[in-house]
Design an enzyme around this catalytic site. Structure first.
Site, PDB file in Angstrom:
ATOM      1  N   GLU A 101      11.593  -8.116   2.045  1.00 58.07           N
ATOM      2  CA  GLU A 101      11.898  -8.088   0.600  1.00 58.07           C
ATOM      3  C   GLU A 101      13.312  -8.562   0.270  1.00 58.07           C
ATOM      4  O   GLU A 101      14.065  -7.887  -0.428  1.00 58.07           O
ATOM      5  CB  GLU A 101      11.661  -6.676   0.057  1.00 58.07           C
ATOM      6  CG  GLU A 101      10.241  -6.181   0.290  1.00 58.07           C
ATOM      7  CD  GLU A 101      10.015  -4.713  -0.121  1.00 58.07           C
ATOM      8  OE1 GLU A 101      10.957  -4.067  -0.581  1.00 58.07           O
ATOM      9  OE2 GLU A 101       8.883  -4.239   0.040  1.00 58.07           O
TER      10      GLU A 101
ATOM     11  N   GLU B  93       0.095  -4.575   3.067  1.00 54.98           N
ATOM     12  CA  GLU B  93       0.299  -3.240   2.463  1.00 54.98           C
ATOM     13  C   GLU B  93      -0.656  -3.016   1.290  1.00 54.98           C
ATOM     14  O   GLU B  93      -0.255  -2.545   0.223  1.00 54.98           O
ATOM     15  CB  GLU B  93       1.756  -3.097   1.997  1.00 54.98           C
ATOM     16  CG  GLU B  93       2.784  -3.366   3.080  1.00 54.98           C
ATOM     17  CD  GLU B  93       4.228  -3.065   2.672  1.00 54.98           C
ATOM     18  OE1 GLU B  93       4.442  -2.467   1.601  1.00 54.98           O
ATOM     19  OE2 GLU B  93       5.140  -3.439   3.432  1.00 54.98           O
TER      20      GLU B  93
HETATM   21  O1  G3I Z   1      12.326  12.168   5.128  1.00 54.16           O
HETATM   22  C1  G3I Z   1      12.579  12.752   3.846  1.00 54.16           C
HETATM   23  C2  G3I Z   1      12.394  14.245   3.911  1.00 54.16           C
HETATM   24  O2  G3I Z   1      13.372  14.778   4.786  1.00 54.16           O
HETATM   25  C3  G3I Z   1      12.535  14.817   2.512  1.00 54.16           C
HETATM   26  O3  G3I Z   1      12.271  16.176   2.545  1.00 54.16           O
HETATM   27  C4  G3I Z   1      11.570  14.140   1.561  1.00 54.16           C
HETATM   28  C5  G3I Z   1      11.722  14.631   0.124  1.00 54.16           C
HETATM   29  O4  G3I Z   1      11.367  13.653  -0.800  1.00 54.16           O
HETATM   30  O5  G3I Z   1      11.811  12.757   1.579  1.00 54.16           O
HETATM   31  C6  G3I Z   1      11.623  12.178   2.856  1.00 54.16           C
HETATM   32  O6  G3I Z   1      11.838  10.795   2.763  1.00 54.16           O
HETATM   33  C7  G3I Z   1      10.867  10.050   2.051  1.00 54.16           C
HETATM   34  C8  G3I Z   1      10.267   9.023   3.009  1.00 54.16           C
HETATM   35  O7  G3I Z   1       9.396   8.141   2.313  1.00 54.16           O
HETATM   36  C9  G3I Z   1       9.476   9.680   4.148  1.00 54.16           C
HETATM   37  O8  G3I Z   1       8.375  10.375   3.680  1.00 54.16           O
HETATM   38  C10 G3I Z   1      11.562   9.347   0.894  1.00 54.16           C
HETATM   39  O9  G3I Z   1      11.967  10.296  -0.070  1.00 54.16           O
HETATM   40  C11 G3I Z   1      10.613   8.353   0.265  1.00 54.16           C
HETATM   41  O10 G3I Z   1      11.331   7.584  -0.712  1.00 54.16           O
HETATM   42  C12 G3I Z   1      10.064   7.405   1.317  1.00 54.16           C
HETATM   43  O11 G3I Z   1       9.156   6.542   0.675  1.00 54.16           O
HETATM   44  C13 G3I Z   1       8.749   5.403   1.428  1.00 54.16           C
HETATM   45  C14 G3I Z   1       9.233   4.123   0.746  1.00 54.16           C
HETATM   46  O12 G3I Z   1       8.752   2.990   1.463  1.00 54.16           O
HETATM   47  C15 G3I Z   1      10.757   4.044   0.697  1.00 54.16           C
HETATM   48  O13 G3I Z   1      11.126   3.074  -0.217  1.00 54.16           O
HETATM   49  C16 G3I Z   1       7.232   5.392   1.475  1.00 54.16           C
HETATM   50  O14 G3I Z   1       6.767   6.534   2.199  1.00 54.16           O
HETATM   51  C17 G3I Z   1       6.755   4.112   2.147  1.00 54.16           C
HETATM   52  O15 G3I Z   1       5.344   4.043   2.031  1.00 54.16           O
HETATM   53  C18 G3I Z   1       7.364   2.916   1.419  1.00 54.16           C
HETATM   54  O16 G3I Z   1       6.921   1.741   2.035  1.00 54.16           O
HETATM   55  C19 G3I Z   1       7.366   0.506   1.462  1.00 54.16           C
HETATM   56  C20 G3I Z   1       7.385  -0.516   2.588  1.00 54.16           C
HETATM   57  O17 G3I Z   1       8.177  -0.046   3.645  1.00 54.16           O
HETATM   58  C21 G3I Z   1       7.907  -1.869   2.090  1.00 54.16           C
HETATM   59  N1  G3I Z   1       7.147  -2.333   0.962  1.00 54.16           N
HETATM   60  C22 G3I Z   1       6.993  -1.384  -0.150  1.00 54.16           C
HETATM   61  C23 G3I Z   1       6.430  -0.055   0.365  1.00 54.16           C
HETATM   62  C24 G3I Z   1       6.228   0.912  -0.784  1.00 54.16           C
HETATM   63  O18 G3I Z   1       7.448   1.264  -1.392  1.00 54.16           O
END
Ligand code: G3I
Length: 359
Positions: free
Chosen positions: A152, A264
């Site tokens: 990205e 995705e």
């Molecule tokens: O690990 C922490 C945890 O310690 C905490 O308690 C919790 C509370 O919200 O958050 C946890 O982290 C989260 C992480 O996922 C793991 O679950 C983040 O807040 C959350 O923002 C993060 O989201 C991920 C996102 O990328 C980040 O931008 C999504 O799961 C994941 O599916 C998403 O994947 C991305 C691809 O990598 C790239 N393309 C877009 C796609 C969707 O955004």
């Protein structure tokens, strides 16, 4: 009379029991049909119903970690690497002999906090990028079918995305990441493909053209290895690009000498609950996307960005939206999954129609 009706129903029930989506994808000449999963972090690992479906090797032949291979987990302190969560994911994949798309090396999100709090010179940040790429590819080796090396990096208007990497180094971090990846796999004799992965490049337009010019052609002109482009495909019901435009787009990328993959896929509703008309449209949208890959020689496979609404990333990012994946749990987490029959049938049929066509 009854026999004529019952026999085909019986045959189709047997086929449903014998074959899953990945089986049909492979019979149609694709390398895999797979799903991403937020494992072993997130609650899914403790949901035996979810895990039974994740481990269904008829439906899935490939997986991607939604989170744990990302930089934020792998280098918590500068120069201190910890691949333990990623290794846990690899073990889950290997238990099923799933192909692994490894995601991702350099991205403007989910990188370690110390990167934001350091006052960088260009050379120092490029060195950190080199080390991240080299250490990570070396650690996982041939376990990865491919790496999303840069993720990205381009905006919707076709300009470079502002990120700490771009702001400090300009576009050089991109070439440095791919050059380092290329050198690492050559030195180690690995068979790992190098991908660029992005969204809103699933149809011809400003952003797809920019990625073709600024990433694909630019790297190839400098003799830097790029093997594939990942088309994320986070779609919205009723706004999903047509089958024809997705096929045209895959052909456009293929003409530059790269393979493509849908990396995705999900198709979300902007509000819940859905009307029957929205559910019908969602089936059409899934069909358009899977059929585009099934009918395009350059498209090697499709990955769902999770297969079950309970663990989809969408409700926590887009509050009030969802219903985006092919399965759901009517009773919530830790209860049996139900397939959305229309979507499931659309996926199977899209591949089924291609069997024997050589695409
Ligand atoms: O690990 C922490 C945890 O310690 C905490 O308690 C919790 C509370 O919200 O958050 C946890 O982290 C989260 C992480 O996922 C793991 O679950 C983040 O807040 C959350 O923002 C993060 O989201 C991920 C996102 O990328 C980040 O931008 C999504 O799961 C994941 O599916 C998403 O994947 C991305 C691809 O990598 C790239 N393309 C877009 C796609 C969707 O955004």
């Amino acid at each position: 009379m009854k026999v004529y009706i019952i026999l085909p129903m019986f045959a189709s029930a047997i086929l449903t029991a014998l074959y899953g989506i990945d089986d049909y994808a492979k019979r149609a000449g694709k390398m895999y049909f797979g799903t991403a999963a937020n494992l072993p972090t997130g609650g899914a690992i403790n949901d035996k119903y979810y895990m039974a479906h994740f481990n269904n090797t008829q439906n899935f032949g490939q997986t991607t970690a939604t989170n744990v291979m990302k930089w934020i987990y792998a280098e918590p302190e500068r120069g201190v690497f910890d691949f333990s969560l990623g290794d846990d994911f690899v073990r889950l994949a290997e238990a099923n002999e799933y192909i692994l798309r490894c995601h991702n090396l350099i991205w403007h999100e989910q990188y370690p906090g110390w990167i934001d709090t350091t006052d960088w010179t260009k050379n120092a940040l490029l060195e950190v990028v080199r080390r991240r790429v080299k250490e990570t590819i070396t650690h996982y080796g041939d376990i990865c079918y491919c790496w999303d090396v840069v993720n990205e990096a381009i905006n919707d208007d076709g300009t470079y995305r502002q990120s700490i990497f771009y702001n400090v180094t300009g576009p050089e971090y991109i070439t440095v990441a791919y050059k380092t990846a290329q050198r690492t796999i050559a030195e180690l004799g690995l068979n790992v493909k190098l991908y660029y992965n992005d969204y809103n490049i699933e149809y011809p337009g400003t952003k797809a053209t920019a990625v073709q010019e600024m990433i694909v052609k630019s790297l190839k002109k400098s003799n830097i290895q790029l093997d594939g482009v990942g088309l994320e495909s986070h779609f919205i019901i009723g706004e999903t690009p047509s089958m024809a435009s997705q096929m045209q787009n895959m052909a456009d990328f293929a003409s530059l000498g790269v393979e493509t993959a849908i990396t995705e896929l999900d198709v979300r509703a902007l509000s819940l609950p859905l009307t029957q008309a929205q559910k019908t449209q969602q089936i059409i949208d899934y069909n358009n996307t899977i059929s585009a890959c099934a009918m395009s020689k350059s498209c090697i496979g499709t990955t769902l960005w999770d297969f079950d609404d309970t663990y989809s990333w969408i409700p926590s990012t887009y509050v009030g939206e969802g219903y985006a994946t092919p399965w759901y749990q009517p009773g919530g987490a830790n209860t049996p999954l139900k397939k959305k029959r229309g979507i499931y049938a659309a996926l199977v049929n899209a591949f089924n129609r291609q069997i024997g066509t050589g695409k």
